[in-house]
Design a protein around this motif. Structure first.
Motif, mmCIF file in Angstrom:
data_model
loop_
_atom_site.group_PDB
_atom_site.id
_atom_site.type_symbol
_atom_site.label_atom_id
_atom_site.label_comp_id
_atom_site.label_asym_id
_atom_site.label_seq_id
_atom_site.Cartn_x
_atom_site.Cartn_y
_atom_site.Cartn_z
ATOM 1 N N MET A 140 33.166 1.721 58.961
ATOM 2 C CA MET A 140 34.303 1.225 58.201
ATOM 3 C C MET A 140 35.551 1.952 58.699
ATOM 4 S SD MET A 140 34.799 1.138 54.064
ATOM 5 C CE MET A 140 33.884 2.624 53.858
ATOM 6 N N THR A 141 36.508 1.181 59.194
ATOM 7 C CA THR A 141 37.706 1.787 59.750
ATOM 8 C C THR A 141 38.860 1.839 58.765
ATOM 9 O OG1 THR A 141 38.358 -0.340 60.665
ATOM 10 C CG2 THR A 141 37.133 1.135 62.110
ATOM 11 N N HIS A 142 38.983 0.839 57.908
ATOM 12 C CA HIS A 142 40.084 0.763 56.957
ATOM 13 C C HIS A 142 39.561 0.294 55.609
ATOM 14 C CE1 HIS A 142 43.060 1.395 60.058
ATOM 15 N NE2 HIS A 142 42.524 0.425 60.782
ATOM 16 N N SER A 143 40.442 0.395 54.599
ATOM 17 C CA SER A 143 40.064 -0.065 53.269
ATOM 18 C C SER A 143 41.221 -0.797 52.613
ATOM 19 C CB SER A 143 39.629 1.116 52.402
ATOM 20 O OG SER A 143 40.698 2.036 52.263
ATOM 21 N N VAL A 144 40.853 -1.763 51.756
ATOM 22 C CA VAL A 144 41.842 -2.522 51.008
ATOM 23 C C VAL A 144 41.390 -2.584 49.551
ATOM 24 C CG1 VAL A 144 40.817 -4.775 51.547
ATOM 25 C CG2 VAL A 144 43.199 -4.655 50.898
ATOM 26 N N PRO B 238 35.481 -7.783 58.475
ATOM 27 C CA PRO B 238 34.098 -7.341 58.262
ATOM 28 C C PRO B 238 33.879 -5.832 58.369
ATOM 29 C CG PRO B 238 34.313 -8.433 60.385
ATOM 30 C CD PRO B 238 35.618 -8.629 59.661
ATOM 31 N N ASP B 239 34.730 -5.131 59.079
ATOM 32 C CA ASP B 239 34.555 -3.696 59.236
ATOM 33 C C ASP B 239 35.327 -2.890 58.187
ATOM 34 O OD1 ASP B 239 32.953 -4.161 61.441
ATOM 35 O OD2 ASP B 239 34.634 -4.090 62.836
ATOM 36 N N TRP B 240 35.997 -3.571 57.285
ATOM 37 C CA TRP B 240 36.815 -2.910 56.266
ATOM 38 C C TRP B 240 36.009 -2.688 54.990
ATOM 39 C CZ3 TRP B 240 42.581 -3.068 55.707
ATOM 40 C CH2 TRP B 240 43.212 -3.224 56.943
ATOM 41 N N GLY B 241 36.388 -1.657 54.243
ATOM 42 C CA GLY B 241 35.888 -1.489 52.886
ATOM 43 C C GLY B 241 36.777 -2.321 51.974
ATOM 44 N N ILE B 242 36.194 -3.224 51.206
ATOM 45 C CA ILE B 242 36.942 -4.106 50.310
ATOM 46 C C ILE B 242 36.590 -3.710 48.879
ATOM 47 C CG2 ILE B 242 37.469 -6.486 49.669
ATOM 48 C CD1 ILE B 242 38.030 -5.955 52.638
ATOM 49 N N TYR B 243 37.595 -3.306 48.113
ATOM 50 C CA TYR B 243 37.405 -2.858 46.733
ATOM 51 C C TYR B 243 38.308 -3.681 45.824
ATOM 52 C CZ TYR B 243 35.499 0.974 49.441
ATOM 53 O OH TYR B 243 34.777 1.709 50.331
ATOM 54 N N ASP B 244 37.999 -3.683 44.529
ATOM 55 C CA ASP B 244 38.841 -4.462 43.620
ATOM 56 C C ASP B 244 38.922 -3.799 42.253
ATOM 57 O OD1 ASP B 244 36.979 -6.239 41.577
ATOM 58 O OD2 ASP B 244 35.939 -5.769 43.449
ATOM 59 N N CYS B 245 39.963 -4.178 41.525
ATOM 60 C CA CYS B 245 40.127 -3.755 40.141
ATOM 61 C C CYS B 245 40.955 -4.800 39.402
ATOM 62 C CB CYS B 245 40.738 -2.366 40.041
ATOM 63 S SG CYS B 245 42.437 -2.248 40.576
ATOM 64 N N GLY B 246 40.943 -4.719 38.065
ATOM 65 C CA GLY B 246 41.494 -5.783 37.245
ATOM 66 C C GLY B 246 42.908 -5.631 36.746
ATOM 67 N N GLY B 247 43.636 -4.610 37.163
ATOM 68 C CA GLY B 247 45.013 -4.489 36.698
ATOM 69 C C GLY B 247 45.680 -3.215 37.159
ATOM 70 N N GLY B 248 46.959 -3.092 36.797
ATOM 71 C CA GLY B 248 47.766 -1.977 37.259
ATOM 72 C C GLY B 248 47.290 -0.625 36.773
#
Length: 124
Positions: A1-5, A27-37
């Motif tokens: 994993m080279t980068h993350s978003v 495909p090589d990125w870490g993809i993360y999520d959250c529901g608000g500020g």
């Protein structure tokens, strides 16, 4: 994993769609999520992301308010506003905060445009 978003969007369905398509485009990125500020600010106390994708219309804190708080906290992440709500006032404030704008249309093509903006933000 080279980068993350980090994808910040109050809609769980939108986050799932965006993250799924981003995983295909980055495909090589870490993809993360959250529901608000507030959740994003809490996450950023212990994590660093190369890019943060922010929706504008969210309860309790709109996306530009989050971007402003991130800038005040000297967050080094590149910021991309992924929203359907692109009015001139939003465009001007985003420019002032050094936030790229990408029109959110709920389509794969608009997520591809988001992925391109994410890549380009690291090149600038």
């Amino acid at each position: 994993m080279t980068h993350s978003v980090l994808v910040v969007d109050d809609s769980r369905a939108a986050r799932m769609m965006i993250c799924g398509w981003l995983k295909q485009e980055l495909p090589d990125w870490g993809i993360y999520d959250c529901g608000g500020g507030d959740e994003a600010l809490a996450l950023l106390e212990g994590a660093v992301f190369d890019v943060i994708s922010i929706d504008f219309n969210m309860p309790t804190m709109d996306g530009l308010t989050l971007a402003e708080k991130l800038r005040e906290a000297r967050c080094t992440s590149k910021l991309v506003m992924y929203t359907a709500n692109i009015q001139e006032s939003i465009r001007q404030r985003a420019e002032w905060l050094d936030v790229r704008l990408v029109r959110k249309m709920g389509t794969r093509d608009s997520v591809v445009a988001l992925a391109e903006a994410i890549r380009a933000s690291l090149a600038s």
